[in-house]
Design an enzyme around this catalytic site. Structure first.
Site, short mmCIF file in Angstrom:
data_model
loop_
_atom_site.label_atom_id
_atom_site.label_comp_id
_atom_site.label_asym_id
_atom_site.label_seq_id
_atom_site.Cartn_x
_atom_site.Cartn_y
_atom_site.Cartn_z
N LYS A 176 16.15 1.05 4.13
CA LYS A 176 16.26 1.04 5.79
C LYS A 176 16.03 -0.35 6.12
CE LYS A 176 12.83 3.87 7.23
NZ LYS A 176 12.46 4.51 5.78
N ARG A 226 9.66 10.58 13.47
CA ARG A 226 9.49 11.05 12.28
C ARG A 226 9.60 12.53 12.17
NH1 ARG A 226 8.42 6.99 8.56
NH2 ARG A 226 7.29 5.31 9.46
N ARG A 268 7.79 -0.20 -9.18
CA ARG A 268 7.31 -1.51 -8.69
C ARG A 268 6.04 -1.78 -9.29
NH1 ARG A 268 7.09 0.06 -2.28
NH2 ARG A 268 9.16 -0.18 -1.84
N ARG A 292 0.31 -0.27 -8.47
CA ARG A 292 -0.68 0.51 -7.55
C ARG A 292 -0.71 2.01 -7.52
NH1 ARG A 292 -0.18 -1.53 -2.03
NH2 ARG A 292 2.16 -0.71 -2.17
N ARG A 299 4.88 11.61 -0.72
CA ARG A 299 5.41 11.01 0.48
C ARG A 299 6.73 11.28 0.47
NH1 ARG A 299 5.66 4.64 -0.50
NH2 ARG A 299 6.57 4.51 1.36
#
Ligand SMILES: [Zn+2]
Length: 224
Positions: free
Chosen positions: A18, A98, A133, A166, A177
């Site tokens: 985004k 959302r 990541r 993480r 998510r």
């Protein structure tokens, strides 16, 4: 009749890209980028009534109610940088709505969108992007095992500290998510179907940017 694209909402899953789309819209269409996180921080820092109200919820670890959030958006869009010369509101809203109740709240305040840009990326690709990541616990420098691998495996390019995966970036958390995104936002995609400009978010960043520009230009030229 061409369609105006003054009030734009950006939808897309976690890791869909985004940020690239927002940057393109801001640069090429002179839209003011309104991120809910930034607006909250600004209102709290400025100590406005709504900022105080919002802070009351956040300091107890509670979510800021939708109507407070819409109030903040409404205050923000009164400002001249979110208006055309004739007073028409013009902005890009990122991170809100959302959920369906949030979309209802936006409509109640007369701030419903003209256009909804929807960035589509398959779940498996989102998982790959997000679980790859690796971050540096010392300097915060981001890496990605696949798309931005460190020069020396497992070590930060900038400071040499061992990189960490993480908990937020591990597959179970990422899938949660993504599931939450679908359960909340898929109904919004249905609701906004007539306003959608759908962008293939699996393309390169350059192509994503070009698709956004072409999509909006086509809409403003021909209408629908
Ligand atoms: Zn580092």
């Amino acid at each position: 009749m061409s369609r105006n694209a003054n009030r734009i909402i950006l939808l897309g899953g976690p890791g869909a890209g985004k940020g690239t789309v927002a940057m393109t819209l801001v640069d090429r269409f002179a839209l003011q980028h309104l991120s809910t996180g930034d607006m909250l921080r600004a209102a709290v820092a400025a100590g406005t009534e709504l900022g105080k109200t919002a802070n009351g919820f956040m300091s107890h670890g509670a979510l800021v109610p939708d109507d407070v959030m819409v109030g903040l958006i409404q205050e923000r869009v009164q400002q001249a940088d979110c208006r055309l010369a004739d007073g028409t509101p013009r902005f890009l809203l990122d991170g809100f709505p959302r959920t369906m109740p949030q979309a209802d709240a936006l409509d109640r305040h007369g701030l419903g969108p003209d256009v909804v840009v929807y960035l589509v990326v398959k779940d498996e690709i989102l998982v790959r992007r997000l679980t790859g990541r690796r971050s540096c616990p010392k300097c915060g420098n981001p890496h990605h095992v696949e798309f931005a691998p460190p020069l020396h495996e497992g070590l930060c390019d900038r400071c040499g500290t061992a990189l960490v995966h993480r908990v937020d970036d591990q597959e179970a958390a990422i899938r949660k998510r993504i599931d939450l995104f679908h359960s909340q936002t898929d109904p919004l995609v249905q609701r906004y179907a007539p306003l959608l400009v759908t962008i293939d978010g699996e393309q390169s960043q350059e192509r994503v940017a070009r698709s956004v520009i072409e999509g909006l230009r086509a809409l403003e030229a021909t209408g629908s």
